[in-house]
Enzyme design. Structure first.
Site, short mmCIF file in Angstrom:
data_model
loop_
_atom_site.label_atom_id
_atom_site.label_comp_id
_atom_site.label_asym_id
_atom_site.label_seq_id
_atom_site.Cartn_x
_atom_site.Cartn_y
_atom_site.Cartn_z
N LYS A 11 79.53 -80.08 93.42
CA LYS A 11 78.92 -80.77 94.57
C LYS A 11 77.59 -80.10 94.92
CE LYS A 11 83.54 -82.09 95.85
NZ LYS A 11 84.50 -82.51 96.87
N HIS A 96 82.43 -91.19 92.87
CA HIS A 96 83.15 -90.20 93.68
C HIS A 96 83.28 -90.71 95.11
CE1 HIS A 96 84.11 -86.52 95.83
NE2 HIS A 96 84.53 -86.03 94.67
N GLU A 98 82.89 -89.32 97.86
CA GLU A 98 81.78 -88.92 98.75
C GLU A 98 80.59 -89.85 98.56
OE1 GLU A 98 81.69 -84.77 97.62
OE2 GLU A 98 83.66 -84.55 98.55
N GLU A 168 91.60 -89.67 92.62
CA GLU A 168 91.37 -88.68 93.67
C GLU A 168 91.66 -89.29 95.04
OE1 GLU A 168 88.42 -85.44 92.39
OE2 GLU A 168 87.24 -87.12 93.09
N GLY A 174 89.22 -81.66 99.41
CA GLY A 174 88.68 -80.62 100.28
C GLY A 174 89.53 -80.35 101.52
N SER A 214 92.16 -81.00 96.05
CA SER A 214 92.75 -79.70 96.39
C SER A 214 93.57 -79.07 95.26
CB SER A 214 93.58 -79.80 97.68
OG SER A 214 92.73 -80.19 98.76
P1 PGA Z 1 88.52 -80.48 96.01
O1 PGA Z 1 87.51 -81.63 95.53
O2 PGA Z 1 89.12 -79.87 94.76
O3 PGA Z 1 87.65 -79.50 96.77
O4 PGA Z 1 89.55 -81.12 96.85
C1 PGA Z 1 87.84 -82.48 94.47
C2 PGA Z 1 86.72 -83.46 94.21
O5 PGA Z 1 86.04 -83.85 95.17
O6 PGA Z 1 86.48 -83.85 93.06
#
Ligand code: PGA
Length: 250
Positions: A11, A96, A98, A168, A174, A214
């Site tokens: 990221k 993704h 995000e 995901e 996160g 996570s």
């Molecule tokens: P994370 O993120 O392992 O921090 O939960 C995973 C991702 O966004 O691909």
């Protein structure tokens, strides 16, 4: 047999120097290993070329975190698939959550990006996943189905031979809340069955479907024990060399 895929999505973390330093250390850690797992790192755009040079003779693969769907043009701030391939990328993360949530990316744009990646010879890591509201409303599988259909619109079996799918769940990213191995397996099974229906068993049986949300060295083993979980897309725990190598050695 599907080869495990462990990808680190950094990221917006690490400078060029920190990225190169991490890549060199990871290379050293993995030097003794045969390439029994595909290890991928996705640094920020500006670190891609220096990291590509640092890992040029290693088993580590390079990914970008995003791309634009056009080859070139007046798109201030954007980077094309051709530029990423030229910088040394083999993979690119597409869709993704995000990008979907913070930057408003929709399925049709994601579909065009997936296509652009393939046209430039990149392997897309195509991310799908439901929010907690969608899960609570019992809509998880419907959401995954919609995202797959929208993102892979007009894709052929040949195209799918180069795609990695990352499941995901948004609520697990996160947050420290990992999906249980059983819940993740149910989603992965659904994706594989949908891919079998759309593209045939030859493709669905070799398609890497990886889990993200996570993942850490403590939970990767149980996730990988599930029959349809082929690896992990790791955010936070990929930023630290001990935890990332712990996940790679699941
Ligand atoms: P994370 O993120 O392992 O921090 O939960 C995973 C991702 O966004 O691909």
């Amino acid at each position: 047999m599907r080869k495990p895929v462990i990808a680190g999505n950094w990221k917006m973390h690490k400078t060029i120097g920190e990225s190169v330093d991490f890549a060199l250390r990871l290379n050293k850690e993995l030097a003794e290993r045969s390439a029994d797992t595909d290890v991928i790192i996705a640094p920020p755009f500006i670190a891609l070329r220096p990291v590509a040079e640092a890992i040029s003779s290693s088993v580590i693969h390079l990914a970008a975190q995003n791309l634009h769907d056009k080859t070139e043009g007046a798109f201030t701030g954007e980077v094309s698939a051709r530029m990423l391939a030229d910088a040394g990328c083999e993979y690119v993360i597409v869709g993704h959550s995000e990008r979907r949530i913070l930057f408003g990316e929709k399925d049709d744009f994601i579909c065009r990006k997936l296509r652009a990646a393939l046209s430039a010879g990149l392997r897309p890591i195509f991310c799908i996943g439901e929010t907690s509201e969608e899960r609570d409303a019992g809509k998880t599988l419907a959401v995954l189905g919609r995202q797959l259909k929208g993102g892979l619109n007009n894709f052929t079996a040949h195209d799918m031979g180069r795609v990695v799918i990352a499941y995901e769940p948004v609520w697990a990213i996160g947050t420290g809340k990992t999906a249980t191995p059983e819940a993740a397996q149910e989603a992965h099974r659904f994706v594989r069955t949908a891919m079998e229906r759309a593209f045939g068993k030859d493709i669905s049986s070799v398609l890497p479907i990886i889990y993200g949300g996570s993942v850490n060295p403590g939970n990767i083993g149980d996730l990988m024990a599930e029959p349809d979980i082929d690896g992990a897309l790791v955010g936070g725990a990929s930023l630290d060399i001990e935890s990332f190598t712990g996940i790679i050695r699941f």
